[in-house]
Write a protein that holds these residues in place. Structure first.
Motif, short mmCIF file in Angstrom:
data_model
loop_
_atom_site.label_atom_id
_atom_site.label_comp_id
_atom_site.label_asym_id
_atom_site.label_seq_id
_atom_site.Cartn_x
_atom_site.Cartn_y
_atom_site.Cartn_z
N PRO A 4 3.81 12.71 -1.73
CA PRO A 4 4.20 11.40 -1.18
C PRO A 4 3.15 10.82 -0.23
N ASN A 7 0.59 9.07 -2.37
CA ASN A 7 1.15 8.29 -3.46
C ASN A 7 0.89 6.80 -3.22
N HIS A 8 -0.38 6.44 -3.14
CA HIS A 8 -0.79 5.06 -2.87
C HIS A 8 -1.91 4.67 -3.82
N GLU A 12 -2.87 -1.13 -2.92
CA GLU A 12 -1.86 -0.91 -1.88
C GLU A 12 -2.52 -0.56 -0.55
N GLY A 67 4.29 8.56 3.39
CA GLY A 67 4.76 8.28 2.03
C GLY A 67 6.25 8.51 1.87
N GLN A 68 6.93 8.77 2.99
CA GLN A 68 8.36 9.08 2.95
C GLN A 68 9.13 8.14 3.87
N THR A 131 2.18 -2.73 -3.91
CA THR A 131 2.47 -1.38 -3.42
C THR A 131 3.13 -0.53 -4.49
N THR A 132 2.57 0.66 -4.70
CA THR A 132 3.11 1.58 -5.70
C THR A 132 4.07 2.60 -5.08
N ASN A 133 3.87 2.97 -3.83
CA ASN A 133 4.78 3.90 -3.17
C ASN A 133 6.12 3.21 -2.95
#
Length: 190
Positions: A4, A7-8, A12, A67-68, A131-133
């Protein structure tokens, strides 16, 4: 499988960087101009918006770096003003750039605040679309209405003091535009 924290996507990273740096600029400017405010109402607006924007900045940094889910979730900004606008324009002296720092006043400061809220809303909208996250996207997307609310609150303040005037079209023209659309029939699904 990407953790996470990483996860960018590249877009983003750049767009959220822009959101955070634009927000930092707004927070810094608010700190710089705070002591120049004359009107207690504007000071209250600035203090409430600064505190809210600072928490939202921290929430975004938290989820962006981890990422959380952030420790403090996105909240909703609530303005104190009513929604009353005065329509129409009155003559006033033309606006011009300041020639020296001593010319700063509540009109200039509220203009900074309005511009900052609009800039952050634009940056956040662009970032949310790139943004993908999923957590970062939701935090940013959920915070856009807060920027809109802060801009609206500031524009109401400016309008009340005639810094921001709202022209209106003649009633006949407004009526013509208002009536230029009709509802579409609902599509039948099969």
């Amino acid at each position: 499988m990407t953790s996470p924290q990483f996860n960018h996507g590249a877009h983003e990273l750049f767009d959220v960087h822009e959101v955070l740096s634009t927000t930092l600029g707004a927070l810094n400017k608010m700190t710089l101009v705070r002591d120049h405010i004359q009107d207690p109402e504007l000071l209250d607006i600035l203090d409430r918006q600064h505190a809210f924007m600072l928490q939202e900045y921290n929430t975004t940094v938290d989820c962006f770096q981890s990422g959380q889910d952030p420790a403090v979730p996105t909240k909703s900004y609530m303005m104190k003003q009513n929604n009353t606008f005065t329509f129409g324009i009155e003559p006033k002296a033309p606006s011009k750039p300041m020639q020296q720092a001593s010319e700063i006043n509540d009109e200039v400061i509220s203009g900074f605040m309005l511009g900052a809220a609009k800039s952050i809303a634009t940056a956040k909208t662009s970032a949310a679309l790139e943004t993908t996250n999923p957590v970062v996207r939701r935090v940013i997307a959920d915070s856009i209405p807060n920027c809109i609310e802060m801009a609206y609150e500031t524009s109401i303040y400016q309008n009340k003091h005639r810094y921001y005037q709202v022209p209106q079209l003649p009633v006949a023209d407004m009526q013509m535009i208002l009536q230029s659309y009709a509802s579409a029939p609902q599509a039948v699904t099969q």
